[in-house]
Motif scaffolding. Structure first.
Motif, short mmCIF file in Angstrom:
data_model
loop_
_atom_site.label_atom_id
_atom_site.label_comp_id
_atom_site.label_asym_id
_atom_site.label_seq_id
_atom_site.Cartn_x
_atom_site.Cartn_y
_atom_site.Cartn_z
N PRO A 112 0.80 -1.24 0.00
CA PRO A 112 0.00 0.00 0.00
C PRO A 112 0.83 1.29 0.00
O PRO A 112 0.47 2.24 -0.67
N LEU A 113 1.94 1.31 0.72
CA LEU A 113 2.75 2.53 0.76
C LEU A 113 3.44 2.78 -0.58
O LEU A 113 3.60 3.93 -1.00
N ILE A 114 3.85 1.71 -1.26
CA ILE A 114 4.45 1.87 -2.59
C ILE A 114 3.37 2.35 -3.56
O ILE A 114 3.63 3.23 -4.40
N ASN A 115 2.17 1.82 -3.43
CA ASN A 115 1.06 2.27 -4.28
C ASN A 115 0.75 3.74 -4.05
O ASN A 115 0.42 4.47 -5.00
N VAL A 116 0.85 4.17 -2.80
CA VAL A 116 0.63 5.60 -2.51
C VAL A 116 1.67 6.44 -3.24
O VAL A 116 1.34 7.45 -3.86
N LEU A 117 2.93 6.01 -3.20
CA LEU A 117 3.98 6.74 -3.90
C LEU A 117 3.70 6.81 -5.40
O LEU A 117 3.81 7.87 -6.01
N LEU A 118 3.30 5.69 -5.97
CA LEU A 118 3.01 5.65 -7.40
C LEU A 118 1.83 6.53 -7.78
O LEU A 118 1.86 7.24 -8.78
N HIS A 119 0.78 6.47 -6.98
CA HIS A 119 -0.45 7.17 -7.34
C HIS A 119 -0.49 8.64 -6.93
O HIS A 119 -1.39 9.37 -7.35
N THR A 120 0.46 9.05 -6.11
CA THR A 120 0.44 10.45 -5.68
C THR A 120 1.68 11.23 -6.11
O THR A 120 1.88 12.35 -5.66
N SER A 121 2.48 10.66 -6.98
CA SER A 121 3.70 11.37 -7.39
C SER A 121 3.37 12.70 -8.06
O SER A 121 4.03 13.70 -7.81
N SER A 122 2.32 12.73 -8.85
CA SER A 122 1.96 13.99 -9.51
C SER A 122 1.36 14.99 -8.52
O SER A 122 1.57 16.19 -8.65
N ILE A 123 0.64 14.49 -7.51
CA ILE A 123 0.10 15.39 -6.48
C ILE A 123 1.25 16.01 -5.68
O ILE A 123 1.25 17.21 -5.42
N PHE A 124 2.21 15.18 -5.31
CA PHE A 124 3.38 15.68 -4.60
C PHE A 124 4.11 16.73 -5.43
O PHE A 124 4.48 17.79 -4.93
#
Length: 168
Positions: A112-124
């Motif tokens: 889940p934490l890796i998925n968060v990184l993948l799915h929020t890279s553009s938000i970051f």
């Protein structure tokens, strides 16, 4: 908001505290004002004894320099170069974080934490580039700390929500 004045160095409080307290009485409470107070306190600690305004544009009020009136009128226009830098930051950060996320996913498998990184890279990336523009009027040493603080708060809340959702 007046309690935030205690975050400023004592010498700064003695010199400008009364003026800022009077200003805060008339100023509506907002996140923008809160953020300005926090970054101003950080700047005051980083640059003790410096007055962050141009000498020729200071206002004199009964013999005193009024930094607040100057700061209210001291807006910095964003240039095309600023917009291009912000766009470059956004694209670059998105690509780097996505590559890191893909590498971690291939190396450690789905988490889940890796998925968060993948799915929020553009938000970051959007947060960082937006903060770059938002904090342009703040002194250069304060900008990275302000951006990192803002992004850290956002991501802490975001990751907490993800962890809670995964555990339930």
């Amino acid at each position: 908001m007046k309690c935030l004045l205690r975050l400023y160095p004592p010498a700064w409080q003695r010199r400008y505290g009364r003026e800022l307290a009077e200003y805060l009485k008339a100023e509506p409470v907002s996140l923008h004002t809160l953020w300005d107070l926090l970054t101003g306190a950080l700047d005051a600690w980083l640059h003790p004894g410096s007055i962050p305004v141009a000498r020729e544009s200071l206002e004199i009020n009964k013999g005193e320099i009024t930094m607040i009136n100057h700061a209210k009128d001291n807006t910095i226009a964003l240039t095309k170069a600023d917009a291009l830098r912000a766009a470059g930051l956004m694209i670059g950060i998105t690509l780097v974080l996505t590559a890191v996320g893909i590498f971690l996913d291939k190396t450690f498998g789905s988490h889940p934490l890796i998925n968060v990184l993948l799915h929020t890279s553009s938000i970051f990336a959007l947060l960082v580039s937006g903060c770059y523009l938002l904090f342009k009027r703040h002194p250069l040493p304060v900008r990275p700390l302000a951006i990192l603080g803002f992004v850290a708060i956002f991501y802490s809340l975001f990751l907490t929500a993800i962890i809670v959702a995964v555990k339930t």
